[in-house]
Design an enzyme around this catalytic site. Sequence first.
Site, PDB file in Angstrom:
ATOM      1  N   SER A   1       2.771  23.915  -1.689  1.00  0.00           N
ATOM      2  CA  SER A   1       3.860  23.341  -0.907  1.00  0.00           C
ATOM      3  C   SER A   1       3.653  21.876  -0.539  1.00  0.00           C
ATOM      4  O   SER A   1       4.619  21.207  -0.187  1.00  0.00           O
ATOM      5  CB  SER A   1       4.054  24.158   0.366  1.00  0.00           C
ATOM      6  OG  SER A   1       2.923  24.020   1.201  1.00  0.00           O
TER       7      SER A   1
ATOM      8  N   LYS B   1       1.190  15.371   5.321  1.00  0.00           N
ATOM      9  CA  LYS B   1       2.208  16.395   5.077  1.00  0.00           C
ATOM     10  C   LYS B   1       2.984  16.589   6.377  1.00  0.00           C
ATOM     11  O   LYS B   1       2.393  16.563   7.470  1.00  0.00           O
ATOM     12  CB  LYS B   1       1.507  17.690   4.667  1.00  0.00           C
ATOM     13  CG  LYS B   1       2.433  18.841   4.323  1.00  0.00           C
ATOM     14  CD  LYS B   1       1.612  20.060   3.915  1.00  0.00           C
ATOM     15  CE  LYS B   1       2.498  21.192   3.413  1.00  0.00           C
ATOM     16  NZ  LYS B   1       1.691  22.349   2.955  1.00  0.00           N
TER      17      LYS B   1
ATOM     18  N   SER C   1      -1.579  25.486  -1.406  1.00  0.00           N
ATOM     19  CA  SER C   1      -0.627  24.395  -1.153  1.00  0.00           C
ATOM     20  C   SER C   1      -1.210  22.992  -1.282  1.00  0.00           C
ATOM     21  O   SER C   1      -0.468  22.024  -1.363  1.00  0.00           O
ATOM     22  CB  SER C   1       0.006  24.555   0.229  1.00  0.00           C
ATOM     23  OG  SER C   1       0.931  25.609   0.192  1.00  0.00           O
TER      24      SER C   1
END
Lengths: 479, 96
Positions: A155, A80, A179
């Site tokens: 996310s 990420k 997330s």
Amino acid sequence: MKNLYELTVVEALKLLESREITSFELVTSCLNRIEEMEPTINAFIHISKESALEQAKAIDEKRAKGEKLGRLAGIPYSLKDVYNTKDLPTTAGSKVLEGYVSPYDATVQRKLQSKDAILIGKTNCDPFGFGSSTENSAYGITHNPIDTERVPGGSSGGSGAAVQYGGGLFSIGEDTGGSIRCPASFCGIVGLKPTYGRVSRYGSIAYASSYDTVGPMTKDVRDSALILEIIAGIDELDATTSNDPVPTYQSTLDTSLKGKRVGVVKEYLGEGVDSDVKDAILKAIEVYKELGCEIVEISLPNTEYAIAAYYVIGISEASSNLARMDGIRFGLDVNTNEWKEKIIKTRGEGFSPEEKRRVMVGTYALSAGYADKYYNKAQQVRAVLKQDMLKAFENVDILLTPTMPVTAPKIGENTDDPLKMWLMDAFTVTINPVGVPALSIPAGKDSNGMPIGMQLIGPHFGEDILYNFAYQYEQKVKE
Amino acid sequence: MKKNITVEDVKKIAILAHIELTDEEAITYAKQIGAILTYVEKLNEVDTKGVEFKSQTDLKNVFREDIPKPSLDQKDVLRNRLSKSKGGSLVISSVL
């Protein structure tokens, strides 16, 4: 035979070690898949094509010479884009960090590199983790590979999409309030939010420092256990990491569940949960019964307050953490000579509406005269939530809930109503304030063919228990 | 209890948060922030008398020896603003 990009980490390692495939072939397969999928999916912000191929070649050569290699030698993965990676751009999905090139590696990146894994790219996310859909990123919306009109969750939506379609064999997400688990649920993969302090946060761009966790997103449970064994452990660069020894999670996957107790949280199967999601969880409960478990109904009576407490503390910490985004040392460089104007303009131009909203509410909640009413009250409610959770684990080994009350919504469905979007996270945000681990695994599909995720919640440092329960379920439904 | 946040309130918060806002943005945020604060008011319904949050896990008092070690290279740290650095320092406009 499967395409190479479809392999799990464990499968690929076997083929690499027996020299049936090379890392160069594996990385090339993933890169080709990325090239094929990215025009419609947009899971990546940055792709490290050349360095990944070079690294793969070097590992293949070492293997050919019989040199000692790390445990993940030749396996391509993504991170990420909240993890600092030396000499590569790191944006956190925000325009305010546009152009930032990190001077150092996050601990999780250093650990994976030391095991000879290959970074293939950095994945898209809602800015600083603010969102559950990856629709807020400054680098475009990520689409769900299963149905491109739908969101991948967030996310860590880029990581979820990339693992689902085979853009790397695993990804490292970041979970502050769901997330990792939300995109795992919406994309039909496995995502672990570890215990707070189990994995070092050093080099992870902070959202809410007392919630943030670093965890694997993988195709199956065994891969998740393997990756956690590698990334977990004490780190002198993160004083909140635990010195509890890291178990070999893979060694307890086969333990029998006979006589174990599964807690079903009644508040998490009530109003607002899609009927398909509810049915899937009821079916999972039957599977655990077949595995010899006893099902116990559990109440977490203060769930209704957990979301409010989560947000007040989370955005308060976020407003403080994001104070460093001032344009002076890195990121977006607004051209003005007056120092204060520079800070205000950098943040005005660099922050998306969601970033501005959260920073402002957090600023308000911490401001003189309001801190007791909002922040301190929320911390007290957090203590009550922790008591409730610890009490639940006196009676059961794990808790079983849906990960999300719904399956992946259509893109644009919730963007006009931030509060509605926040409420969608009811079952995930309640975990981070108390610090326990939670795992999302696939548990069937809804009538549109979209994946449903089920969440297993364990006691502090009970990742081994979660993996055992998840693996037993996974193998049973495979039969 | 409904919490009203005015456009003036939002502008004041924006000053504290160092964020430039347009008038239009301030109007939207007033409505949204009001709704969020109304929602979190429900925390007051929880009885928290004598309750204190200490930490997520039971970790406390983490100490280590204070031994100097090499830190990040100055050049690396400054490279995101190379054009604005001079002699190993960052040059910014005058504050006073």
